[in-house]
Write a protein that holds these residues in place. Structure first.
Motif, PDB file in Angstrom:
ATOM      1  N   LEU A  46       8.777 -10.069   0.022  1.00  0.00           N
ATOM      2  CA  LEU A  46       8.658  -9.387   1.309  1.00  0.00           C
ATOM      3  C   LEU A  46       7.922  -8.073   1.095  1.00  0.00           C
ATOM      4  CD1 LEU A  46      12.238  -9.925   2.768  1.00  0.00           C
ATOM      5  CD2 LEU A  46      10.144 -11.029   3.501  1.00  0.00           C
ATOM      6  N   HIS A  47       6.883  -7.870   1.886  1.00  0.00           N
ATOM      7  CA  HIS A  47       6.088  -6.643   1.815  1.00  0.00           C
ATOM      8  C   HIS A  47       6.093  -6.012   3.198  1.00  0.00           C
ATOM      9  CE1 HIS A  47       3.751  -7.617  -1.988  1.00  0.00           C
ATOM     10  NE2 HIS A  47       4.540  -8.663  -1.792  1.00  0.00           N
ATOM     11  N   GLY A  48       6.065  -4.709   3.237  1.00  0.00           N
ATOM     12  CA  GLY A  48       6.014  -4.059   4.531  1.00  0.00           C
ATOM     13  C   GLY A  48       5.794  -2.571   4.426  1.00  0.00           C
ATOM     14  N   ASP A  49       5.844  -1.936   5.569  1.00  0.00           N
ATOM     15  CA  ASP A  49       5.696  -0.500   5.699  1.00  0.00           C
ATOM     16  C   ASP A  49       6.878  -0.020   6.518  1.00  0.00           C
ATOM     17  OD1 ASP A  49       4.914   1.999   7.150  1.00  0.00           O
ATOM     18  OD2 ASP A  49       3.107   1.749   5.960  1.00  0.00           O
ATOM     19  N   VAL A  50       7.701   0.824   5.936  1.00  0.00           N
ATOM     20  CA  VAL A  50       8.876   1.342   6.625  1.00  0.00           C
ATOM     21  C   VAL A  50       8.708   2.844   6.775  1.00  0.00           C
ATOM     22  CG1 VAL A  50      11.389   1.578   6.560  1.00  0.00           C
ATOM     23  CG2 VAL A  50      10.314  -0.485   5.623  1.00  0.00           C
ATOM     24  N   GLY A  52       6.100   4.606   7.068  1.00  0.00           N
ATOM     25  CA  GLY A  52       5.019   5.123   6.236  1.00  0.00           C
ATOM     26  C   GLY A  52       5.222   4.895   4.745  1.00  0.00           C
ATOM     27  N   THR A  53       6.339   4.306   4.359  1.00  0.00           N
ATOM     28  CA  THR A  53       6.608   4.001   2.952  1.00  0.00           C
ATOM     29  C   THR A  53       6.305   2.538   2.698  1.00  0.00           C
ATOM     30  OG1 THR A  53       8.363   5.662   2.844  1.00  0.00           O
ATOM     31  CG2 THR A  53       8.395   3.932   1.169  1.00  0.00           C
ATOM     32  N   LYS A  54       5.436   2.272   1.737  1.00  0.00           N
ATOM     33  CA  LYS A  54       5.118   0.894   1.358  1.00  0.00           C
ATOM     34  C   LYS A  54       6.289   0.296   0.600  1.00  0.00           C
ATOM     35  CE  LYS A  54       0.858   0.968   2.842  1.00  0.00           C
ATOM     36  NZ  LYS A  54       0.597   0.448   4.149  1.00  0.00           N
ATOM     37  N   VAL A  55       6.669  -0.919   0.977  1.00  0.00           N
ATOM     38  CA  VAL A  55       7.813  -1.603   0.385  1.00  0.00           C
ATOM     39  C   VAL A  55       7.356  -2.957  -0.131  1.00  0.00           C
ATOM     40  CG1 VAL A  55      10.065  -2.615   0.897  1.00  0.00           C
ATOM     41  CG2 VAL A  55       9.424  -0.442   1.932  1.00  0.00           C
ATOM     42  N   ALA A  56       7.778  -3.319  -1.343  1.00  0.00           N
ATOM     43  CA  ALA A  56       7.510  -4.635  -1.916  1.00  0.00           C
ATOM     44  C   ALA A  56       8.762  -5.104  -2.628  1.00  0.00           C
ATOM     45  CB  ALA A  56       6.333  -4.573  -2.887  1.00  0.00           C
ATOM     46  N   ASN A  57       9.376  -6.135  -2.087  1.00  0.00           N
ATOM     47  CA  ASN A  57      10.565  -6.718  -2.705  1.00  0.00           C
ATOM     48  C   ASN A  57      10.196  -8.093  -3.219  1.00  0.00           C
ATOM     49  OD1 ASN A  57      12.910  -5.379  -0.247  1.00  0.00           O
ATOM     50  ND2 ASN A  57      11.905  -4.395  -1.932  1.00  0.00           N
ATOM     51  N   GLU A 106      26.338   1.192  -0.933  1.00  0.00           N
ATOM     52  CA  GLU A 106      25.569   2.176  -0.170  1.00  0.00           C
ATOM     53  C   GLU A 106      24.595   1.459   0.765  1.00  0.00           C
ATOM     54  OE1 GLU A 106      23.257   4.673  -2.768  1.00  0.00           O
ATOM     55  OE2 GLU A 106      21.794   3.134  -3.164  1.00  0.00           O
ATOM     56  N   ALA A 107      24.111   2.157   1.757  1.00  0.00           N
ATOM     57  CA  ALA A 107      23.131   1.583   2.676  1.00  0.00           C
ATOM     58  C   ALA A 107      21.816   1.356   1.945  1.00  0.00           C
ATOM     59  CB  ALA A 107      22.919   2.521   3.858  1.00  0.00           C
ATOM     60  N   TRP A 108      21.109   0.324   2.333  1.00  0.00           N
ATOM     61  CA  TRP A 108      19.782   0.057   1.785  1.00  0.00           C
ATOM     62  C   TRP A 108      18.883   1.147   2.334  1.00  0.00           C
ATOM     63  CZ3 TRP A 108      18.861  -4.516  -1.112  1.00  0.00           C
ATOM     64  CH2 TRP A 108      17.545  -4.665  -1.555  1.00  0.00           C
ATOM     65  N   ASP A 109      18.302   1.947   1.476  1.00  0.00           N
ATOM     66  CA  ASP A 109      17.562   3.129   1.908  1.00  0.00           C
ATOM     67  C   ASP A 109      16.145   3.079   1.352  1.00  0.00           C
ATOM     68  OD1 ASP A 109      16.561   5.627   2.517  1.00  0.00           O
ATOM     69  OD2 ASP A 109      18.310   6.717   1.748  1.00  0.00           O
ATOM     70  N   PHE A 110      15.189   2.742   2.216  1.00  0.00           N
ATOM     71  CA  PHE A 110      13.799   2.604   1.779  1.00  0.00           C
ATOM     72  C   PHE A 110      13.157   3.934   1.386  1.00  0.00           C
ATOM     73  CE2 PHE A 110      14.197  -1.340   4.304  1.00  0.00           C
ATOM     74  CZ  PHE A 110      13.873  -2.238   3.303  1.00  0.00           C
ATOM     75  N   SER A 111      13.815   5.045   1.678  1.00  0.00           N
ATOM     76  CA  SER A 111      13.257   6.322   1.238  1.00  0.00           C
ATOM     77  C   SER A 111      13.527   6.562  -0.246  1.00  0.00           C
ATOM     78  CB  SER A 111      13.812   7.478   2.078  1.00  0.00           C
ATOM     79  OG  SER A 111      15.182   7.681   1.793  1.00  0.00           O
ATOM     80  N   LYS A 112      14.439   5.786  -0.830  1.00  0.00           N
ATOM     81  CA  LYS A 112      14.755   5.909  -2.261  1.00  0.00           C
ATOM     82  C   LYS A 112      13.873   4.952  -3.060  1.00  0.00           C
ATOM     83  CE  LYS A 112      19.588   7.211  -1.625  1.00  0.00           C
ATOM     84  NZ  LYS A 112      20.982   6.830  -1.913  1.00  0.00           N
ATOM     85  N   PRO A 113      13.266   5.426  -4.137  1.00  0.00           N
ATOM     86  CA  PRO A 113      12.355   4.590  -4.923  1.00  0.00           C
ATOM     87  C   PRO A 113      12.951   3.257  -5.381  1.00  0.00           C
ATOM     88  CG  PRO A 113      12.177   6.860  -5.628  1.00  0.00           C
ATOM     89  CD  PRO A 113      13.328   6.798  -4.652  1.00  0.00           C
ATOM     90  N   TYR A 115      14.674   1.209  -3.869  1.00  0.00           N
ATOM     91  CA  TYR A 115      14.643   0.209  -2.804  1.00  0.00           C
ATOM     92  C   TYR A 115      13.209  -0.102  -2.344  1.00  0.00           C
ATOM     93  CZ  TYR A 115      19.661   0.854  -2.541  1.00  0.00           C
ATOM     94  OH  TYR A 115      20.994   0.911  -2.838  1.00  0.00           O
ATOM     95  N   GLN A 116      12.235   0.603  -2.852  1.00  0.00           N
ATOM     96  CA  GLN A 116      10.854   0.401  -2.429  1.00  0.00           C
ATOM     97  C   GLN A 116      10.140  -0.694  -3.225  1.00  0.00           C
ATOM     98  OE1 GLN A 116       9.093   4.286  -2.711  1.00  0.00           O
ATOM     99  NE2 GLN A 116      10.556   5.168  -1.288  1.00  0.00           N
ATOM    100  N   GLN A 117      10.349  -0.719  -4.509  1.00  0.00           N
ATOM    101  CA  GLN A 117       9.736  -1.715  -5.397  1.00  0.00           C
ATOM    102  C   GLN A 117      10.865  -2.423  -6.137  1.00  0.00           C
ATOM    103  OE1 GLN A 117       6.334  -2.320  -5.659  1.00  0.00           O
ATOM    104  NE2 GLN A 117       6.104  -0.849  -3.999  1.00  0.00           N
TER     105      GLN A 117
END
Length: 166
Positions: A46-50, A52-57, A106-113, A115-117
């Protein structure tokens, strides 16, 4: 007679470590789901933008094969007929359930590294745990109910009165 659906997201162990350069689709290297650095396939990508943060899981590995078990896919007395082309069962993937919990509750937090990659480790383990409960059966396209008339926008109907010319 079965009334449920069970499937796995991932590649069985005996196929997960074959040579992807000689494998045919969907396991060929051209499909983009093989980790050259990790010897095996990506099971979930799953790839996305949350915000303004690029996310790749990318989740994979023998211990992250997800079994999804959807029971009671049929209403009592209604048969699912499998034709010569197979059977299409529309599914939903609920991203809120997929990302409901991060590591340690804890909550899934895309602002934390972490959870981003996501590729492996505790965050991937939690993603794997969340995935099995994130699938559900979607209504078949013909089974989607039409909106109630009161929910439809009001549209002016053409007048039946003759138009007057001036």
């Amino acid at each position: 007679m079965s009334t449920g659906l069970r499937f796995d997201v991932g590649v069985p162990r005996e196929l997960n470590h074959l040579d992807a350069t000689t494998a045919k689709a969907p396991l060929s290297i051209e499909e983009g789901m093989y980790w050259a650095w990790n010897s095996g396939y990506i099971f979930f990508s799953l790839h996305g933008d949350v915000g303004g943060t690029k996310v790749a899981n990318h989740i994979g590995g023998d211990n992250h094969r997800v079994t999804v078990n959807l029971a009671d896919l049929q209403k009592p007395g209604t048969a699912l007929t499998v034709g010569t082309d197979g059977l299409n069962v529309p599914l939903n993937l609920d991203l809120q359930k997929l990302y409901a919990a991060g590591t340690g509750g804890e909550a899934w937090d895309f602002s934390k590294p972490q959870y981003q990659q996501v590729h492996f480790g505790a965050v991937a383990d939690q993603f794997f745990a969340n995935a099995a409960g994130a699938f559900s059966r979607a209504p078949a396209p013909e089974a989607v109910a039409a909106p109630a008339p009161s929910a439809l926008p009001q549209v002016a109907t053409p007048s039946t009165q003759p138009m007057m010319r001036h």
